[in-house]
Design an enzyme around this catalytic site. Structure first.
Site, PDB file in Angstrom:
ATOM      1  N   LYS A 183      -9.095 -68.080 -62.254  1.00 50.78           N
ATOM      2  CA  LYS A 183      -9.454 -67.191 -62.867  1.00 50.78           C
ATOM      3  C   LYS A 183     -10.391 -67.430 -64.323  1.00 50.78           C
ATOM      4  CE  LYS A 183      -5.153 -64.225 -60.967  1.00 50.78           C
ATOM      5  NZ  LYS A 183      -5.680 -63.244 -60.969  1.00 50.78           N
TER       6      LYS A 183
ATOM      7  N   LYS B 172      -5.974 -52.076 -66.076  1.00 49.76           N
ATOM      8  CA  LYS B 172      -4.796 -51.795 -67.171  1.00 49.76           C
ATOM      9  C   LYS B 172      -5.881 -51.537 -68.524  1.00 49.76           C
ATOM     10  CE  LYS B 172      -1.409 -53.691 -64.848  1.00 49.76           C
ATOM     11  NZ  LYS B 172      -0.885 -54.914 -64.796  1.00 49.76           N
TER      12      LYS B 172
ATOM     13  N   HIS C  78      -5.148 -59.554 -48.909  1.00 50.33           N
ATOM     14  CA  HIS C  78      -5.164 -59.420 -50.498  1.00 50.33           C
ATOM     15  C   HIS C  78      -5.305 -60.717 -50.772  1.00 50.33           C
ATOM     16  CE1 HIS C  78      -2.795 -56.410 -52.141  1.00 50.33           C
ATOM     17  NE2 HIS C  78      -1.366 -56.661 -50.992  1.00 50.33           N
TER      18      HIS C  78
ATOM     19  N   LYS D 258      -2.777 -63.168 -67.805  1.00 46.24           N
ATOM     20  CA  LYS D 258      -3.312 -62.945 -66.312  1.00 46.24           C
ATOM     21  C   LYS D 258      -1.917 -64.829 -65.612  1.00 46.24           C
ATOM     22  CE  LYS D 258      -7.278 -61.870 -65.807  1.00 46.24           C
ATOM     23  NZ  LYS D 258      -7.327 -60.490 -64.937  1.00 46.24           N
ATOM     24  N   ARG D 259      -1.963 -64.451 -64.028  1.00 45.11           N
ATOM     25  CA  ARG D 259      -1.821 -66.466 -64.392  1.00 45.11           C
ATOM     26  C   ARG D 259      -2.516 -67.132 -64.441  1.00 45.11           C
ATOM     27  NH1 ARG D 259       3.304 -66.339 -60.788  1.00 45.11           N
ATOM     28  NH2 ARG D 259       2.435 -68.661 -60.492  1.00 45.11           N
TER      29      ARG D 259
ATOM     30  N   THR E 166      -5.936 -55.990 -60.980  1.00 49.47           N
ATOM     31  CA  THR E 166      -5.474 -54.619 -61.624  1.00 49.47           C
ATOM     32  C   THR E 166      -5.033 -55.091 -63.185  1.00 49.47           C
ATOM     33  OG1 THR E 166      -2.906 -55.393 -61.296  1.00 49.47           O
ATOM     34  CG2 THR E 166      -4.064 -53.611 -59.479  1.00 49.47           C
TER      35      THR E 166
HETATM   36  C1  PLP Z   1      -1.498 -56.418 -63.589  1.00 49.67           C
HETATM   37  C2  PLP Z   1      -0.374 -57.848 -63.943  1.00 49.67           C
HETATM   38  C3  PLP Z   1      -0.363 -58.894 -63.277  1.00 49.67           C
HETATM   39  C4  PLP Z   1      -2.448 -58.675 -62.430  1.00 49.67           C
HETATM   40  O1  PLP Z   1      -3.213 -59.384 -63.560  1.00 49.67           O
HETATM   41  P1  PLP Z   1      -4.880 -59.772 -62.543  1.00 49.67           P
HETATM   42  O2  PLP Z   1      -5.241 -59.323 -63.458  1.00 49.67           O
HETATM   43  O3  PLP Z   1      -4.813 -58.449 -62.342  1.00 49.67           O
HETATM   44  O4  PLP Z   1      -4.535 -61.276 -62.212  1.00 49.67           O
HETATM   45  C5  PLP Z   1       0.044 -60.169 -63.487  1.00 49.67           C
HETATM   46  N1  PLP Z   1       1.065 -59.874 -64.387  1.00 49.67           N
HETATM   47  C6  PLP Z   1       1.660 -59.161 -64.745  1.00 49.67           C
HETATM   48  C7  PLP Z   1       3.025 -58.915 -65.847  1.00 49.67           C
HETATM   49  C8  PLP Z   1       0.990 -57.651 -64.825  1.00 49.67           C
HETATM   50  O5  PLP Z   1       1.337 -57.016 -64.994  1.00 49.67           O
END
Ligand code: PLP
Length: 823
Positions: free
Chosen positions: A561, A667, A364, A555-556, A663
């Protein structure tokens, strides 16, 4: 022979459901129906749904058992499920029915759903991926279940005080978890610590004996996972640690009752809390025990199920495949060898073949700080027999390497399971690679880097093992459930098939320039933006306009990032207006969400910076409301479901070569946001799918980043001197304009950004980022153009459904099949 067939007792019509809810209010909650609160009714609804899932779960189990189906077990130390009630209703196609029913009796289902706590047993992307996989497996009628840990405390809750993150404990079960099923009768016993006694049998065979161990009990809790349509219900089995009876007998016998109870409590610590960090390795004893606990509980459960149907362990891999979600469960390789060799007395060579055929590994991340290594001393203490086995696995493996590559000492050193420089450690990634028949990355770009950068020696030796499986997300939760207005429009336009075949949405391409459709598409987005605006006003007391561009970075919080790059752009926009009188075409609302690991100082400072910049900008009348900044606290699945449908512009701006897939990016695009992004992770494939003209690309390519880093030719100070934009922004940051009360607070950021070894190359991409944001600004001002692009994004995201991802794993790695009901 007539087979016992299960028939469903629970009906899904409104009358049956209403009767069951009343029964649960009385018999499960012990309350009178007339006095039941909304909350009680919600709980009773959840219990009624659980009844329905349970009988379908039993049917599914019978079906898979009768077919002697090969099963896939997903081993993951994290699952980020999100709320269950709405998802269950949605997949059972009972959502609107229940909404009406609640309205009839004077209750609000939305409120009940809002009161459910997110089970947050994961940090971010990796755990959420696992949850999406389970949804797709059940929807595809595939025998695939999840195994994980029943943490008592999930990921910390984030609150913001004075612009700083404060962590709060997340006792997620406070209100009970109506969906789960405890199975104490299927508890397993897990040995830990102790020592190995070496003995030789009379026939000369070596017999190691693991002695004097302490044991912990693993109690399974099952959460039913219902596929869309309700035909297949798999489960997620989470193990909680409980003290064993024998654990403290000795102390008990000595009469020290309190100390004995204390020891019991300590052993239950193992599953107390989720480690709150993403993409780092912890090196803590408790974490090692957690990882082993998951693996050992999971394998005992699996071997027991296998033994009940089949005595011949040489056929194990014909019926069982285990997917390792990153290296956290990599000890599976060793535990399975221990079981086959020590307990089943199977010859080493055969056992190794079975193990490799059973295990498959997903990598990952490429970040070096995330590669797990466990010190030999710690392994010796916690798992002495496993350490012996690791030595044996290594020595046999290296014999093979030597045979193939003669005396390439460097190669042998690199491929060894043991890191010998400094403190001696075991490299878990190498263990996962050699113990598996498949090694995959999670996007084309990442899988390529897994071969070339991470495991070049292993790839050279066994190229056939390496493959790609691009991530996805489930369109049930992330479109159907989270975005009702858009989902309705899609169904009205092309029918319902898209819910289980996302490529159906290609059919809306032809409406991208259709005025009527576009109007409805814009109306759906606007509706979602109004909901989010209201949420931001009521929770943060910030007024934002739904007519502004909703520019979202959720995101985190992590340096790779690059939330910081986004903030630099916000400061740039602000300075353009205030210092130079240059206004943008469109108003913008910058929305951030994300947690920082509690020990990650830089990430927490970035949260503080976002708030400090926001405070200055939001109250500066001179911006005329053209820029607003909002940080919505406590990012989690339920918050993501609110934010994502309202997004216009999705920020996916990691340094190329650092984000394995992402991911969140999928979304957002699925929900009709346009992406501003780098060629990183799955962005590359998303851009290919939606078309370059429908994606705002900027930034260095991965090869360019790599080249700058390895040649040491990144000199950001030169960029600072050459570019007035960079200079103005960094000077403003240093000037305390955004930290009037804490002079010098953010100067560390300026210093760091100007260092040659700033590994995420913020300034290298900054100028192009600003230019690309200007294009966004111009194009958003043209709704026909913008929305055509947005519609095409939704239309072309078919590839990024986890249904596609799961079909590929099933075909290429697992060799499992869909098994629809036999009737
Ligand atoms: C989808 C999701 C992530 C992953 O987000 P990335 O932009 O791919 O880092 C992290 N936290 C939550 C709550 C999510 O739904």
């Amino acid at each position: 022979m007539t087979k016992r067939r299960f028939t469903l007792k629970k009906k899904n019509d409104r009358k049956s459901l209403a009767a069951d809810i009343c029964d649960h209010v009385v018999f499960s909650l012990s309350k009178e129906v007339d006095n039941a609160t909304e909350h009680d009714i919600g709980k009773a609804l959840a219990l009624s749904m659980r009844d329905r899932l349970v009988e379908r779960m039993m049917m599914t189990r019978d079906r898979f058992r009768e077919a002697k189906a090969k099963r896939m077990y997903y081993f993951s130390i994290e699952y980020l499920l999100g709320r269950c009630l709405g998802n269950t209703l949605c997949n059972m196609e009972l959502l609107s029915e229940c909404e009406e029913m609640f309205k009839d009796i004077g209750y609000d289902l939305d409120e009940v759903r809002e009161s459910e706590r997110d089970p947050a047993l994961g940090n971010g992307g990796l755990g959420r991926l696992a949850a999406c996989f389970l949804d797709s497996l059940a929807t595809l009628d595939m025998p695939g279940c999840g195994y994980g840990i029943h943490y008592e405390y999930g990921l910390f809750r984030q609150s913001i005080q004075d612009g700083c993150q404060k962590e709060l404990a997340d006792y997620w079960m406070a209100d009970g978890m109506p969906m789960e099923i405890a199975r104490p009768d299927q508890a397993v016993m897990i040995p830990l610590y102790g020592r190995v006694e070496n003995s030789i049998l009379p026939n000369g065979e070596y017999l190691p004996m693991w002695m004097d161990w302490e044991d912990i009990i693993g109690v399974p809790y099952d959460i039913p996972i219902v596929g869309y349509g309700g035909k297949t219900v798999n489960y997620l089995r989470l193990f909680a640690a409980r003290a064993s009876q024998s654990f403290d007998m000795e102390i008990f016998n000595h009469g020290d009752y309190i100390r004995a109870v204390q020891r019991k409590i300590e052993s239950e610590m193992v599953t107390k809390v989720l480690y709150p960090s993403e993409s780092v390795s912890f090196g803590k004893e408790l974490r090692l025990v957690q990882e082993y606990f998951l693996v050992a509980c999971g394998l005992r459960d699996i071997t027991r199920r296998f033994s009940a149907q089949n005595k011949n362990f040489e056929e194990f891999a014909d019926y069982v495949v285990i997917q390792l979600n990153d290296t956290h469960p990599a000890l599976t390789v060793v535990e399975l060898m221990r079981y086959l060799v020590d307990e089943k007395r199977i010859k080493w060579g055969t056992a190794w073949e079975i193990t490799q055929a059973t295990c498959a590994y997903t990598n990952h991340t490429l970040l070096p700080e995330a590669l797990e290594c466990w010190s030999v001393d710690l392994l010796e203490k916690v798992l002495p027999r496993h350490l012996q086995l690791i030595y044996e696995i290594n020595s046999r493996f290296l014999d093979g390497v030597k045979k193939k590559y003669a005396d390439d000492v460097e190669k042998i050193r690199r491929m060894s399971l043991f890191e010998e420089d400094g403190k001696k450690e075991v490299r878990m990634a190498n263990l996962a690679v050699i113990g598996s028949h498949s090694v995959n990355g999670v996007s084309e770009l990442h899988s390529d880097l897994v071969k070339r950068r991470l495991f070049p020696d292993f790839y050279e030796m066994n190229p056939e093992k390496f493959n790609n499986k691009t991530n996805g997300v489930t369109p049930r939760r992330w479109l159907l459930k989270s975005n009702p207005p858009l989902a309705q429009l899609l169904t009205d336009s092309v029918g319902k098939k898209w819910i289980t075949d996302l490529s159906e949405l290609k059919k809306i391409e032809k409406y991208a320039t259709d005025t009527e459709f576009r109007k409805k598409f814009i109306a759906a987005k606007r509706k979602n933006k109004i909901v989010l605006s209201d949420f931001i006003r009521s929770t943060l007391d910030i007024k934002v306009s739904p007519d502004s561009i909703f520019d979202i970075h959720a995101k985190r919080i992590h340096e790779y990032k690059r939330q910081l790059l986004n903030v630099l752009h916000i400061i740039h926009m602000y300075l353009e207006m205030i210092d130079h009188g240059r206004e943008p075409f469109c108003a913008r609302t910058f929305i951030f969400a994300g947690k920082a690991a509690p020990g990650y100082w830089e990430a927490k400072q970035i949260i503080k910076l976002i708030h400090s910049v926001g405070e200055v900008i939001n109250k500066d009348k001179r911006t005329k409301g053209l820029i607003k900044v909002a940080f919505t606290p406590d990012y989690r699945v339920s918050l993501a479901e609110k934010i994502i449908p309202a997004c216009d512009l999705s920020e996916q701006i990691s340094t190329a070569g650092t984000e394995a897939s992402g991911t969140g990016n999928m979304k957002f695009a699925m929900n009709g946001a346009l992406t501003i992004g780098t060629l990183d992770g799955a962005n590359v494939e998303m851009r290919e799918e939606v078309g370059a003209e429908n994606f705002y690309l900027f930034g260095l390519r991965q090869e360019e980043v790599e080249n700058l880093l390895v040649t040491g030719s990144y000199h950001p100070r030169g960029i600072y001197e050459k570019s007035p934009e960079v200079r103005q922004v960094l000077d403003a940051l240093r000037s305390n304009r955004f930290s009037p009360k804490d002079p010098g607070m953010f100067s560390w950021i300026v210093d760091k950004l100007l260092m040659d070894n700033e590994q995420y190359l913020h300034l290298a991409d900054f100028v192009e980022y600003i230019e690309t944001q200007k294009i966004v600004d111009r194009e958003y001002a043209d709704p026909a153009l913008w929305n055509k692009k947005a519609i095409l994004n939704t239309a072309r995201m078919g590839k990024f459904s986890t249904d596609r991802t799961m079909r590929e794993y099933a075909r290429d790695i697992w060799n499992i099949k869909a098994l629809k009901d036999l009737e």
